[in-house]
Motif scaffolding. Structure first.
Motif, mmCIF file in Angstrom:
data_model
loop_
_atom_site.group_PDB
_atom_site.id
_atom_site.type_symbol
_atom_site.label_atom_id
_atom_site.label_comp_id
_atom_site.label_asym_id
_atom_site.label_seq_id
_atom_site.Cartn_x
_atom_site.Cartn_y
_atom_site.Cartn_z
ATOM 1 N N ILE A 9 0.835 -1.209 0.000
ATOM 2 C CA ILE A 9 0.000 0.000 0.000
ATOM 3 C C ILE A 9 0.868 1.257 0.000
ATOM 4 N N ARG A 10 1.964 1.241 0.740
ATOM 5 C CA ARG A 10 2.851 2.412 0.794
ATOM 6 C C ARG A 10 3.512 2.701 -0.555
ATOM 7 N N LYS A 54 2.083 2.583 -3.342
ATOM 8 C CA LYS A 54 1.091 3.232 -4.199
ATOM 9 C C LYS A 54 0.438 4.373 -3.418
ATOM 10 N N PRO A 55 0.815 5.604 -3.726
ATOM 11 C CA PRO A 55 0.307 6.749 -2.945
ATOM 12 C C PRO A 55 -1.213 6.876 -2.955
ATOM 13 N N ASP A 56 -1.851 6.544 -4.071
ATOM 14 C CA ASP A 56 -3.314 6.632 -4.116
ATOM 15 C C ASP A 56 -3.962 5.651 -3.145
ATOM 16 N N LEU A 57 -3.430 4.452 -3.082
ATOM 17 C CA LEU A 57 -3.969 3.465 -2.141
ATOM 18 C C LEU A 57 -3.751 3.897 -0.699
ATOM 19 N N HIS A 58 -2.597 4.435 -0.427
ATOM 20 C CA HIS A 58 -2.301 4.885 0.937
ATOM 21 C C HIS A 58 -3.239 6.017 1.342
ATOM 22 N N GLN A 59 -3.463 6.952 0.452
ATOM 23 C CA GLN A 59 -4.383 8.058 0.742
ATOM 24 C C GLN A 59 -5.810 7.541 0.902
ATOM 25 N N PHE A 60 -6.214 6.597 0.040
ATOM 26 C CA PHE A 60 -7.549 6.008 0.145
ATOM 27 C C PHE A 60 -7.727 5.314 1.486
ATOM 28 N N LEU A 61 -6.705 4.611 1.922
ATOM 29 C CA LEU A 61 -6.759 3.928 3.213
ATOM 30 C C LEU A 61 -6.912 4.928 4.354
#
Length: 78
Positions: free
Chosen positions: A9-10, A12-19
């Protein structure tokens, strides 16, 4: 949450922000780490990165360009 899932997840910035915006995913990923791909699909919908959403944005921009061209033609005929 497993460290390999968190590292994925880290990366991929979009995934991290979504989380961070959707904290219920912390619990879901802790219980079922393989649901990271489900979260990735949901994040794509959230950020508008699915193919139909991208096509719709492209179509909207094309419509705007066509409207601009029509407006320019109407000014040139006067």
């Amino acid at each position: 949450m497993r460290t390999e899932v968190y590292q994925y997840i880290r990366k991929k910035p979009d995934l991290h922000q979504f989380l961070r915006y959707n904290p219920q995913w912390y619990r879901r990923l802790a219980r079922n780490p393989s649901s990271v791909y489900e979260m990735e699909k949901e994040a794509k919908v959230y950020y508008g990165k699915t193919f139909p959403q991208r096509m719709e944005r492209f179509q909207d921009s094309m419509n705007t360009a066509m409207m601009f061209l029509e407006m320019m033609r109407s000014f040139n005929t006067k």
